[in-house]
Design an enzyme around this catalytic site. Structure first.
Site, PDB file in Angstrom:
ATOM      1  N   ASP A  95       0.814  -1.215   0.000  1.00 54.83           N
ATOM      2  CA  ASP A  95       0.000   0.000   0.000  1.00 54.83           C
ATOM      3  C   ASP A  95       0.844   1.260   0.000  1.00 54.83           C
ATOM      4  O   ASP A  95       0.454   2.281  -0.578  1.00 54.83           O
ATOM      5  CB  ASP A  95      -0.925   0.006   1.217  1.00 54.83           C
ATOM      6  N   CYS A 147       1.092  -8.209   5.234  1.00 57.71           N
ATOM      7  CA  CYS A 147       0.725  -6.806   5.026  1.00 57.71           C
ATOM      8  C   CYS A 147      -0.758  -6.584   4.784  1.00 57.71           C
ATOM      9  O   CYS A 147      -1.561  -7.501   4.833  1.00 57.71           O
ATOM     10  CB  CYS A 147       1.608  -6.207   3.939  1.00 57.71           C
ATOM     11  N   LYS A 183      -3.584  -6.057   2.897  1.00 50.39           N
ATOM     12  CA  LYS A 183      -4.741  -6.773   2.364  1.00 50.39           C
ATOM     13  C   LYS A 183      -4.540  -8.276   2.336  1.00 50.39           C
ATOM     14  O   LYS A 183      -5.470  -9.016   2.016  1.00 50.39           O
ATOM     15  CB  LYS A 183      -5.062  -6.272   0.941  1.00 50.39           C
ATOM     16  N   SER A 201      -4.866   5.124   5.659  1.00 48.47           N
ATOM     17  CA  SER A 201      -3.795   4.217   6.034  1.00 48.47           C
ATOM     18  C   SER A 201      -3.783   4.059   7.539  1.00 48.47           C
ATOM     19  O   SER A 201      -4.208   4.952   8.277  1.00 48.47           O
ATOM     20  CB  SER A 201      -2.453   4.784   5.563  1.00 48.47           C
TER      21      SER A 201
END
Length: 624
Positions: A81, A122, A124, A525
């Site tokens: 991301d 991480c 997703k 985020s």
């Protein structure tokens, strides 16, 4: 007694062809009849949180085979991301969650695997694998790659701790010299692992512990530390124990839906609120609950947010503590222990780490806490485990160091983890707001909101995309007192529900971090802090009121009252809605936005629901 799923492709003369192919992968005569355990890895050289996972599947496989199983590894995609942020790449991040879930389902069902180990890390990847595991409902254990060490550097002769967000803010702050900005950039992300604060990746890996699907330390043990190796080996042993209980003893308590039940989801959300986790976790827990057929909704989250105190404050909410500090204070089990003593935890739920009468994974969270909560355990090995610390040596290698803190952080009054009596605040780190801006709710990470901003009234500054908002912030268009509204960035409208870390970082770098608010139907985020309100539902593209806000409208935000209100009369809003409907095919679409949307993203958008439903596929469009 349940039959091994793998027997479908390994038994009978009519499966001679399948057996021939299994043999070509290394299966021997005496292997047939053993459980086949799928290992879903996510190694990639694109992502620091996954760059060290290449050999982890083999490590898990060795434990599976030693315990009498057949291990078969495959890989999923993994989007970073941080690298995808701030450009069109971010459109693909959330949709990748569904692809990961589907790919795990495809591989496991196509090859009739009996059980599953998920090697994730991480943003997703853990949620996608979690959705798949609950969808499949076969024995599963999660083990993540672990967090990276916090960055450290000297500025003005002062040693400071850093993370990714510091690099972003410094890069956009004209008051920071090129030399200092470069120094921060080079020091912010020193090792392999998921970014070092309580961002989305680490939040989700912590939540798998609370859900009962991963081992103690999974969310907090550093990626670089040698002690993490044992988590991978034990994951292999545990999944075999679960598989044997289910297939040999017909014990359905070994299945993930019986472990991650409604009480376990409440535990996970309680932990999330107490540790001020990423607001993205709300999205992912709602999605996972649907896969588990658990009726866990935004209403439950709203109810819990009013009861659970904020017990653990970590970057980006404070520069003082990072995941390495959480681990030193006892990790997830340390936080859960405090929640238990506060009467806020269900300890009668099953947990893969719990043993009962010598049977692995058959006990409850109560027994796990008795062994792994550093405030009550008598096990010196456990205390030694939680003293694992950083080495401060840049590396991309797992298990590369064996440093220890000189002592545990058992200070529950002023330490990283607090008791309820000495909580950072008596209300937790996440809150659900509602009102005419967000009839179905929206999310704010209160852990990152300054007390002076708990109520805010300002004038709307509306943007039809994140790109336009960034230009407006950096161009001086946004001023103190503005409420920046970024719309048509939801799951359907983006599509893909982009993260808004750059707009919030740039507000900070322009000195507006406490002078402005930001609301969006997109998301943030885990590195976001400040008065940043996301997940506005319904989203603009689904007919949400956020699409009707105009520049200059007064917006009133009251976090203590859980309220977000557009100070425009119902008569005026109805008139605006009628005007929008009159646009026909152009209604509920961004004005003047130039954005290429690929066929793959259009397919995602066609089925996407708003954030209050977890941004999952609209099942009503798929059912007969």
């Amino acid at each position: 007694m349940p039959k091994l799923r793998s027997a479908t492709s390994t038994e009978g003369r009519n499966m001679a062809g399948a057996r021939a192919l299994w043999r070509a992968t290394g299966v021997k005569d005496n292997d047939f009849g053993k459980p086949i355990i799928a290992i879903a890895n996510s190694f990639t050289q694109f992502v620091p949180g996954h760059v060290h996972l290449k050999d982890m599947g083999s490590l898990v496989a060795s434990a599976i085979e030693e315990a009498g199983g057949i291990a078969k590894e495959f890989n999923t995609i993994a989007v970073d991301d941080g690298i995808a942020m701030g450009h069109g790449g971010m459109l693909y991040s959330l949709p990748s969650r569904e692809l990961i879930a589907d790919s795990v389902e495809y591989m496991v069902n196509a090859h009739c695997a009996d059980a599953l180990v998920c090697i994730s890390n991480c943003d997703k990847i853990t949620p996608g694998m979690l959705m798949a595991a609950l969808r499949l409902n076969i024995p599963v254990v999660f083990v993540s790659g672990g967090p990276m060490e916090a960055g450290k550097t000297k500025l003005s002769d002062k040693l400071i701790k850093l993370d990714l967000v510091d690099a972003m803010v410094a890069g956009a702050d004209s008051n920071v010299s090129d030399e200092d900005s470069a120094k921060i950039e080079r020091s912010a992300c020193p090792t392999c692992g998921s970014c070092s604060g309580m961002f989305t990746a680490n939040s989700m890996n912590c939540l798998t512990e609370a859900l009962g699907l991963s081992l103690p330390g999974n969310g907090s043990m550093l990626a670089t530390h040698a002690d993490r190796r044992e988590l991978f080996l034990e994951a292999g042993r545990r999944v075999m124990a679960l598989a044997k209980r289910y297939y040999h003893q017909d014990d359905e308590s070994a299945l993930p839906r019986n472990i991650a039940n409604f009480k376990a989801f409440e535990n996970a959300m309680t932990l999330d609120i107490a540790m001020g986790g990423s607001s993205n976790t709300v999205l992912h827990l709602l999605a996972a609950a649907q896969e588990a057929d658990v009726d866990f909704t935004m209403a439950d989250i709203d109810r819990m947010s009013r009861l659970v105190p904020h017990l653990c404050k970590v970057a980006p909410s404070t520069p003082k503590y990072h995941m390495e500090d959480v681990h030193r204070a006892g990790g997830v089990m340390g936080i859960l222990g405090e929640l238990d003593r506060a009467g806020l935890l269900h300890t009668d739920v099953f947990h893969v780490a719990a043993d009962n009468d010598g049977t692995p994974g058959s006990g409850t969270l109560k027994s796990v806490l008795a062994q792994y909560d550093v405030m009550q355990t008598q096990d010196e090995k456990v205390k030694h485990f939680f003293m694992a610390g950083p080495a401060g040596i840049p590396t991309t290698k797992a298990f590369s160091q064996d440093c220890r803190w000189p002592s545990l952080d058992n200070d529950r009054q002023e330490g990283c983890i607090r008791s309820r009596e000495f909580a950072f605040s008596q209300e937790g780190g996440l809150a659900v707001l509602s009102g005419n801006v967000a009839e179905n709710g929206c999310i704010v990470k209160t852990a990152g909101v300054d007390e002076s901003n708990l109520t805010f009234i300002g004038s709307a500054r509306v943007y039809e995309s994140q790109d336009d908002a960034v230009a407006g912030i950096l161009g001086g268009e946004v001023v103190a007192g503005d409420v920046v509204v970024i719309r048509y960035e939801g799951p359907k409208g983006g599509p893909g529900m982009q993260e808004m870390l750059y707009p919030t970082s740039y507000l900070k770098s322009r000195g507006l971090g406490k002078a402005c608010a930001l609301i969006t139907d997109g998301r943030f985020s885990g590195g976001t802090s400040g008065l940043s309100i996301g997940h506005v539902s319904p989203e603009a593209a689904a007919g949400g009121t956020i699409a009707l806000i105009e520049n200059g409208d007064r917006i009133e935000i009251d976090i203590p009252k859980r309220s977000i209100k557009l100070a425009v009369s119902d008569v005026e809003l109805n008139a605006r809605r009628e005007k929008m409907h009159s646009l026909g095919p152009m209604a509920w679409k961004p004005i003047g936005r130039q954005r290429y949307v690929s066929l793959a993203l259009k397919a995602y958008a066609m089925l996407a629901t708003s954030a209050d439903k977890g941004a999952v596929r609209d099942r009503s469009k798929l059912e007969d």
